[in-house]
Scaffold this motif. Structure first.
Motif, PDB file in Angstrom:
ATOM      1  N   LYS A 132      80.404  81.409  20.614  1.00 42.12           N
ATOM      2  CA  LYS A 132      80.994  82.020  21.809  1.00 42.12           C
ATOM      3  C   LYS A 132      80.162  83.169  22.363  1.00 42.12           C
ATOM      4  CE  LYS A 132      85.739  80.946  20.351  1.00 42.12           C
ATOM      5  NZ  LYS A 132      87.084  81.503  20.071  1.00 42.12           N
ATOM      6  N   ASP A 133      78.993  83.396  21.831  1.00 42.17           N
ATOM      7  CA  ASP A 133      78.298  84.624  22.165  1.00 42.17           C
ATOM      8  C   ASP A 133      76.783  84.419  22.162  1.00 42.17           C
ATOM      9  OD1 ASP A 133      78.298  88.017  20.819  1.00 42.17           O
ATOM     10  OD2 ASP A 133      78.055  87.262  22.843  1.00 42.17           O
ATOM     11  N   LEU A 134      76.108  85.055  23.096  1.00 41.73           N
ATOM     12  CA  LEU A 134      74.657  85.101  23.152  1.00 41.73           C
ATOM     13  C   LEU A 134      74.273  86.510  23.572  1.00 41.73           C
ATOM     14  CD1 LEU A 134      71.826  83.712  23.225  1.00 41.73           C
ATOM     15  CD2 LEU A 134      72.260  83.243  25.641  1.00 41.73           C
ATOM     16  N   ARG A 135      73.532  87.191  22.715  1.00 41.39           N
ATOM     17  CA  ARG A 135      73.147  88.554  23.048  1.00 41.39           C
ATOM     18  C   ARG A 135      71.889  88.955  22.311  1.00 41.39           C
ATOM     19  NH1 ARG A 135      77.526  92.542  22.142  1.00 41.39           N
ATOM     20  NH2 ARG A 135      78.942  90.819  22.545  1.00 41.39           N
ATOM     21  N   ASP A 136      71.243  90.006  22.840  1.00 43.07           N
ATOM     22  CA  ASP A 136      70.120  90.615  22.159  1.00 43.07           C
ATOM     23  C   ASP A 136      70.625  91.644  21.158  1.00 43.07           C
ATOM     24  OD1 ASP A 136      67.845  89.404  23.083  1.00 43.07           O
ATOM     25  OD2 ASP A 136      67.487  90.811  24.712  1.00 43.07           O
ATOM     26  N   VAL A 137      70.150  91.554  19.924  1.00 43.00           N
ATOM     27  CA  VAL A 137      70.469  92.559  18.912  1.00 43.00           C
ATOM     28  C   VAL A 137      69.249  93.459  18.739  1.00 43.00           C
ATOM     29  CG1 VAL A 137      71.048  92.956  16.492  1.00 43.00           C
ATOM     30  CG2 VAL A 137      72.077  91.037  17.722  1.00 43.00           C
ATOM     31  N   PRO A 138      69.365  94.770  19.017  1.00 36.56           N
ATOM     32  CA  PRO A 138      68.222  95.658  18.846  1.00 36.56           C
ATOM     33  C   PRO A 138      67.944  95.921  17.371  1.00 36.56           C
ATOM     34  CG  PRO A 138      70.157  96.909  19.496  1.00 36.56           C
ATOM     35  CD  PRO A 138      70.567  95.464  19.518  1.00 36.56           C
ATOM     36  N   VAL A 139      66.698  95.717  16.963  1.00 39.62           N
ATOM     37  CA  VAL A 139      66.342  95.904  15.557  1.00 39.62           C
ATOM     38  C   VAL A 139      65.243  96.944  15.370  1.00 39.62           C
ATOM     39  CG1 VAL A 139      67.077  93.613  14.805  1.00 39.62           C
ATOM     40  CG2 VAL A 139      64.752  93.937  15.677  1.00 39.62           C
ATOM     41  N   LYS A 159      76.808  91.296  26.064  1.00 37.88           N
ATOM     42  CA  LYS A 159      76.333  89.924  26.047  1.00 37.88           C
ATOM     43  C   LYS A 159      75.138  89.768  26.983  1.00 37.88           C
ATOM     44  CE  LYS A 159      80.766  87.712  24.988  1.00 37.88           C
ATOM     45  NZ  LYS A 159      81.755  86.718  25.448  1.00 37.88           N
ATOM     46  N   GLY A 160      74.268  88.841  26.632  1.00 39.17           N
ATOM     47  CA  GLY A 160      73.137  88.539  27.491  1.00 39.17           C
ATOM     48  C   GLY A 160      71.811  88.904  26.855  1.00 39.17           C
ATOM     49  N   ILE A 161      70.748  88.312  27.410  1.00 39.65           N
ATOM     50  CA  ILE A 161      69.382  88.568  26.958  1.00 39.65           C
ATOM     51  C   ILE A 161      68.711  89.473  27.983  1.00 39.65           C
ATOM     52  CG2 ILE A 161      67.189  87.533  26.293  1.00 39.65           C
ATOM     53  CD1 ILE A 161      69.593  86.879  24.466  1.00 39.65           C
ATOM     54  N   ASN A 162      68.046  90.522  27.505  1.00 39.07           N
ATOM     55  CA  ASN A 162      67.494  91.541  28.389  1.00 39.07           C
ATOM     56  C   ASN A 162      66.232  91.081  29.104  1.00 39.07           C
ATOM     57  OD1 ASN A 162      68.987  94.314  27.779  1.00 39.07           O
ATOM     58  ND2 ASN A 162      68.823  93.178  25.863  1.00 39.07           N
ATOM     59  N   LEU A 170      72.592  85.238  30.896  1.00 41.42           N
ATOM     60  CA  LEU A 170      73.367  84.373  30.017  1.00 41.42           C
ATOM     61  C   LEU A 170      73.123  82.927  30.420  1.00 41.42           C
ATOM     62  CD1 LEU A 170      76.873  86.105  29.759  1.00 41.42           C
ATOM     63  CD2 LEU A 170      75.371  85.572  27.841  1.00 41.42           C
ATOM     64  N   VAL A 171      72.929  82.060  29.451  1.00 37.90           N
ATOM     65  CA  VAL A 171      72.803  80.638  29.741  1.00 37.90           C
ATOM     66  C   VAL A 171      73.944  79.901  29.062  1.00 37.90           C
ATOM     67  CG1 VAL A 171      70.318  80.699  30.074  1.00 37.90           C
ATOM     68  CG2 VAL A 171      71.228  80.289  27.787  1.00 37.90           C
ATOM     69  N   ASP A 172      74.396  78.841  29.709  1.00 37.93           N
ATOM     70  CA  ASP A 172      75.515  78.050  29.180  1.00 37.93           C
ATOM     71  C   ASP A 172      75.196  76.576  29.383  1.00 37.93           C
ATOM     72  OD1 ASP A 172      78.209  77.710  28.107  1.00 37.93           O
ATOM     73  OD2 ASP A 172      78.719  77.021  30.122  1.00 37.93           O
ATOM     74  N   LEU A 173      75.428  75.785  28.363  1.00 37.09           N
ATOM     75  CA  LEU A 173      75.081  74.372  28.407  1.00 37.09           C
ATOM     76  C   LEU A 173      76.297  73.494  28.172  1.00 37.09           C
ATOM     77  CD1 LEU A 173      72.929  72.035  28.369  1.00 37.09           C
ATOM     78  CD2 LEU A 173      72.761  72.423  25.904  1.00 37.09           C
ATOM     79  N   LYS A 174      76.522  72.538  29.072  1.00 35.99           N
ATOM     80  CA  LYS A 174      77.418  71.419  28.816  1.00 35.99           C
ATOM     81  C   LYS A 174      76.495  70.215  28.599  1.00 35.99           C
ATOM     82  CE  LYS A 174      81.541  72.948  31.286  1.00 35.99           C
ATOM     83  NZ  LYS A 174      82.530  72.628  32.342  1.00 35.99           N
TER      84      LYS A 174
END
Length: 279
Positions: A132-139, A159-162, A170-174
């Motif tokens: 349910k989620d797509l995001r950038d995690v800062p490391v 949520k989302g890629i920077n 955000l990308v979503d695929l069916k």
């Protein structure tokens, strides 16, 4: 430009251990490019990083210290190299360790799949994916050229890629039906939603923005007319208008890899394709 790379342990080669099934072989897991267009390949089998110029000339190799693996790679504006293997390592061109950060194990159990390490405005992110989620995690954070731990407030990411502009995607695929892209502002509000201009999509991924603000989406879709799976890139302008479709050469998928394509800030697209006989 095209460069063929032989398998082996030689100066200009990369290692391969063949597998029986598609994607079952062990070989180069990932690659990336720096601001000059030099290509860095994670030579997993030979425990090193191979570096080639934009014209395909072999420049040098970066040996990895014992205990360090390069599952994925990024290069900063100073020419320092970042690899992660559950830890995040900053290396110089000789392979000497400049800094190492331990990555919180909770991040890996929260859905992270070891995808795409990338640097945006001196912050180092790894893409985290759940159902349910797509995001950038800062490391990590680069301060005066040195890798440091990211500030605590960065972990309150949305949520989302920077992108380089500060916007998120955000990308979503069916699967087999359609793919969508949502552009978000810095606060996480949707600016625009776009449906990709093709059917039969089986894969979709945000690549990056270029320095003009154009953004690029990697797609895999089935072309019914030729009954073949095509890997391509969709280019959009900053307002979300579709500019071009680029179909890249076929990939044999002989080796499992984290990354199929990479993009530099000028919008040049790079592909590293390990095949059965050569890369």
């Amino acid at each position: 430009t095209k460069k063929e790379i032989a398998y082996g342990k030689g100066k200009e080669e990369v290692g391969l251990e063949s597998g029986d099934d598609i994607g079952g072989g062990k070989g180069p897991e990932s690659f990336n490019v720096d601001s000059a267009g030099n290509v860095y390949i994670c030579d997993t089998v030979n425990h090193r990083i191979q570096v080639f110029s934009p014209t395909g000339a072999h420049l040098y190799e970066v040996p990895l210290k014992k205990g360090i693996e390069a599952n994925d790679i990024a290069i900063d504006k100073f020419g320092n190299i970042y690899v992660h293997d559950g830890r995040l390592h900053q290396l110089d061109k000789k392979g000497d360790i400049l800094s190492t950060l331990n990555i919180d194990a909770k991040l890996w159990t929260a859905g992270m799949t070891g995808m795409d390490i990338h640097i945006v405005n001196d912050t180092i992110y790894i893409k985290s994916v759940t159902e349910k989620d797509l995001r950038d995690v800062p490391v990590g954070k680069i301060v005066d050229g040195l890798l440091t731990a990211p500030a605590e407030e960065l972990f309150k990411s949305q949520k989302g890629i920077n992108g380089l502009s500060g916007r998120k995607y955000l990308v979503d695929l069916k699967r087999w039906v359609k793919g969508d892209v949502k552009i978000l502002d810095k606060s996480g509000h949707i600016i625009k939603a776009i449906e990709l201009p093709m059917k039969g999509i089986v894969g979709i991924e945000f690549l990056q923005e270029d320095k003009k603000g154009n953004f690029y989406i990697q797609t895999e879709h089935r072309d019914i007319a030729i009954d073949r799976l095509l890997l391509g890139v969709q280019k959009f302008d900053p307002d979300g208008n579709h500019l071009a479709t680029v179909i890249v050469p076929e990939n044999e998928y002989s080796v499992w890899g984290i990354k199929l394509l990479s993009l530099d800030e000028d919008g040049n697209i790079y592909q590293f394709a390990p095949g059965k006989e050569k890369a």
